[in-house]
Design an enzyme around this catalytic site. Structure first.
Site, short mmCIF file in Angstrom:
data_model
loop_
_atom_site.label_atom_id
_atom_site.label_comp_id
_atom_site.label_asym_id
_atom_site.label_seq_id
_atom_site.Cartn_x
_atom_site.Cartn_y
_atom_site.Cartn_z
N ASN A 79 -12.56 26.61 6.73
CA ASN A 79 -11.43 26.13 7.53
C ASN A 79 -10.92 24.82 6.95
O ASN A 79 -11.67 24.03 6.37
CB ASN A 79 -11.86 25.90 8.98
CG ASN A 79 -10.68 25.53 9.86
OD1 ASN A 79 -9.75 26.31 10.03
ND2 ASN A 79 -10.71 24.33 10.42
N TYR A 83 -7.20 16.35 11.29
CA TYR A 83 -7.71 15.55 12.41
C TYR A 83 -7.61 14.08 12.00
O TYR A 83 -7.93 13.73 10.87
CB TYR A 83 -9.17 15.88 12.71
CG TYR A 83 -9.50 17.36 12.64
CD1 TYR A 83 -8.91 18.27 13.50
CD2 TYR A 83 -10.38 17.86 11.68
CE1 TYR A 83 -9.18 19.62 13.43
CE2 TYR A 83 -10.67 19.20 11.59
CZ TYR A 83 -10.06 20.08 12.47
OH TYR A 83 -10.34 21.43 12.38
N ARG A 84 -7.15 13.24 12.90
CA ARG A 84 -7.06 11.84 12.54
C ARG A 84 -8.46 11.24 12.41
O ARG A 84 -9.40 11.69 13.09
CB ARG A 84 -6.22 11.08 13.54
CG ARG A 84 -6.86 10.88 14.90
CD ARG A 84 -5.95 10.07 15.81
NE ARG A 84 -6.63 9.72 17.04
CZ ARG A 84 -6.15 9.99 18.25
NH1 ARG A 84 -5.01 10.61 18.39
NH2 ARG A 84 -6.83 9.61 19.32
N TRP A 97 -11.84 15.42 16.06
CA TRP A 97 -11.52 16.85 16.20
C TRP A 97 -11.77 17.26 17.65
O TRP A 97 -12.83 17.07 18.22
CB TRP A 97 -12.26 17.73 15.21
CG TRP A 97 -13.73 17.58 15.03
CD1 TRP A 97 -14.66 17.18 15.92
CD2 TRP A 97 -14.44 17.89 13.81
NE1 TRP A 97 -15.92 17.21 15.36
CE2 TRP A 97 -15.80 17.65 14.06
CE3 TRP A 97 -14.07 18.36 12.57
CZ2 TRP A 97 -16.78 17.85 13.09
CZ3 TRP A 97 -15.04 18.56 11.61
CH2 TRP A 97 -16.36 18.31 11.87
N ASP A 192 0.21 8.33 19.02
CA ASP A 192 0.17 9.72 18.58
C ASP A 192 1.53 10.40 18.70
O ASP A 192 2.51 9.82 19.15
CB ASP A 192 -0.89 10.50 19.38
CG ASP A 192 -1.63 11.50 18.51
OD1 ASP A 192 -0.97 12.27 17.80
OD2 ASP A 192 -2.86 11.49 18.52
#
Length: 392
Positions: A79, A83-84, A97, A192
């Site tokens: 995968n 993700y930050r 995550w 965000d």
């Protein structure tokens, strides 16, 4: 490619061989070295990277467009997720995550076994690979294979130096390490894509064990904040790319839009070719049960004569074809995006569905359907000819 039916009989299967051959060209190809292996760091650190602190209220510097590579501990399917990651020090970042993301799911499986999970942060690379990391592909589809399908040729992969993972050979930078699900730290706040600062929450820690990069690497990043910003254009590509997949499960769907101002998880608009009563609600329920669309807060369903890409046309349909009491569906206690600032609980809230299709007598609409105002062909022809006469 989203579907390839296997025909009956030997002759039919033989006729499919060319398609299978083309599919094989999309599989990733392991190589011994590549551009990203040119420089291998023995004592890696995050300190030398131009990692951004974007907003004044951010808790610190964040990696905002790193592709995090993990492998399912049981199936081996690889995968890539975006993700930050908040920088803690030279060797540690906090991995944000969320519960619904596959990286977190891989980590939970490892945690149940009492293990840490190997992970690699990939910075930059081919557009198809970056797109693959962002795209919500079907469960079980290897993201490296999906990248090859997108570019119609398999990507090359190399092995990491300190962990058991493969990474794209054409990446700019690879940061190797592991995530310890037991090492939780406070992450955030961070400005965000909802347009709000997300609150402080605990997430696991990534520890850096190795790094490699091109000779002159480019640090790929993005700015995240109140829409509409750069990520809106990536979201539009995902919207267009996944329409065929939605139509595969819901063939009545004509078009699909996720307005950028709704930060993509907030609202989606679907047009359908309606053929039976209750069909709009059927489509809503089906999409709420499909992958990451389960986190979408609001669905608006319109008829196929409405342009879902034109928000004014959508508003017209809502206000002329929907009755609030009859056509509004609210479902409580459903999964929500972790970042949704309006949900009463983190990860749990409600859904809103608006059926803005024209109602039929089978749906209890006993009034005569009013005729829609349209331009007749004769008038359209006269106007077009006049414009043509004046060269306009």
């Amino acid at each position: 490619m989203t579907r390839m039916d296997m025909p009956p009989g030997l002759l039919g299967k033989l006729k499919k061989l060319p398609q299978l051959s083309k599919m094989s060209e999309s599989f990733p190809k392991p190589v011994s070295s590549g551009p990203v292996t040119k420089v291998v760091q023995k004592n890696p650190t995050f300190d030398g990277l131009p990692i951004l602190k974007t907003w004044v209220g951010d808790a610190g510097r964040f990696i905002t467009l790193g592709l995090v590579a993990t492998r399912h501990p049981e199936t081996g399917v690889r995968n890539l997720g975006v993700y930050r990651m908040q920088i803690v020090d030279g060797q540690h970042v906090i991995m944000h995550w969320q519960k619904h993301k596959r990286g977190a799911q891989h980590s939970e499986i490892s945690k149940a076994k009492g293990e840490r999970i190997p992970a690699a942060i990939i910075i930059g690379g081919e557009p198809s690979t970056v797109f693959s990391g962002i795209a919500p592909v079907p469960e079980g589809l290897d993201k490296y294979l999906f990248s090859g399908i997108v570019r119609k040729k398999g990507i090359s992969t190399v092995r990491c130096k300190t962990i058991d993972l493969e990474v794209p050979a054409n990446a700019e930078i690879v940061l190797e390490g592991y995530v310890d699900p037991a090492d939780l730290r406070d992450e955030g706040p961070f400005g965000d894509h909802t347009g709000y600062y997300t609150p402080v929450e605990q997430y696991p820690t990534f520890t850096l064990t190795g790094a490699m990069h091109r000779e002159n690497p480019v640090y790929l990043t993005t700015v995240v904040g109140k829409p509409i910003l750069e990520d809106a254009y990536v979201g539009k590509v995902i919207e267009r790319s996944f329409l065929p997949l939605i139509q595969m499960f819901h063939p009545e769907v004509v078009d699909f839009a996720m307005p950028a101002a709704g930060w993509f998880q907030g609202m989606a608009i679907i047009s359908i070719k309606k053929s039976y009563p209750g069909q709009a609600k059927k489509v809503m329920m089906g999409l709420w049960g499909t992958g990451q669309l389960a986190l979408t807060k609001m669905f608006i369903v319109v008829d196929d004569d409405v342009d879902v890409q034109d928000i004014n046309d959508v508003i017209w349909a809502i206000t002329t074809r929907a009755d609030p009491a009859r056509d509004t569906t609210i479902i409580n206690n459903t999964p929500t995006d972790t970042l949704d600032p309006a949900s009463p609980l983190v990860n749990l809230g409600s859904k809103l569905g608006i059926d803005a299709t024209q109602k039929t007598i089978q749906e209890g609409f006993t009034r005569e359907v009013q005729e829609k105002v349209t331009v007749d062909d004769r008038t359209r022809g006269l106007v077009d000819s006049r414009w043509s006469t004046y060269g306009l």
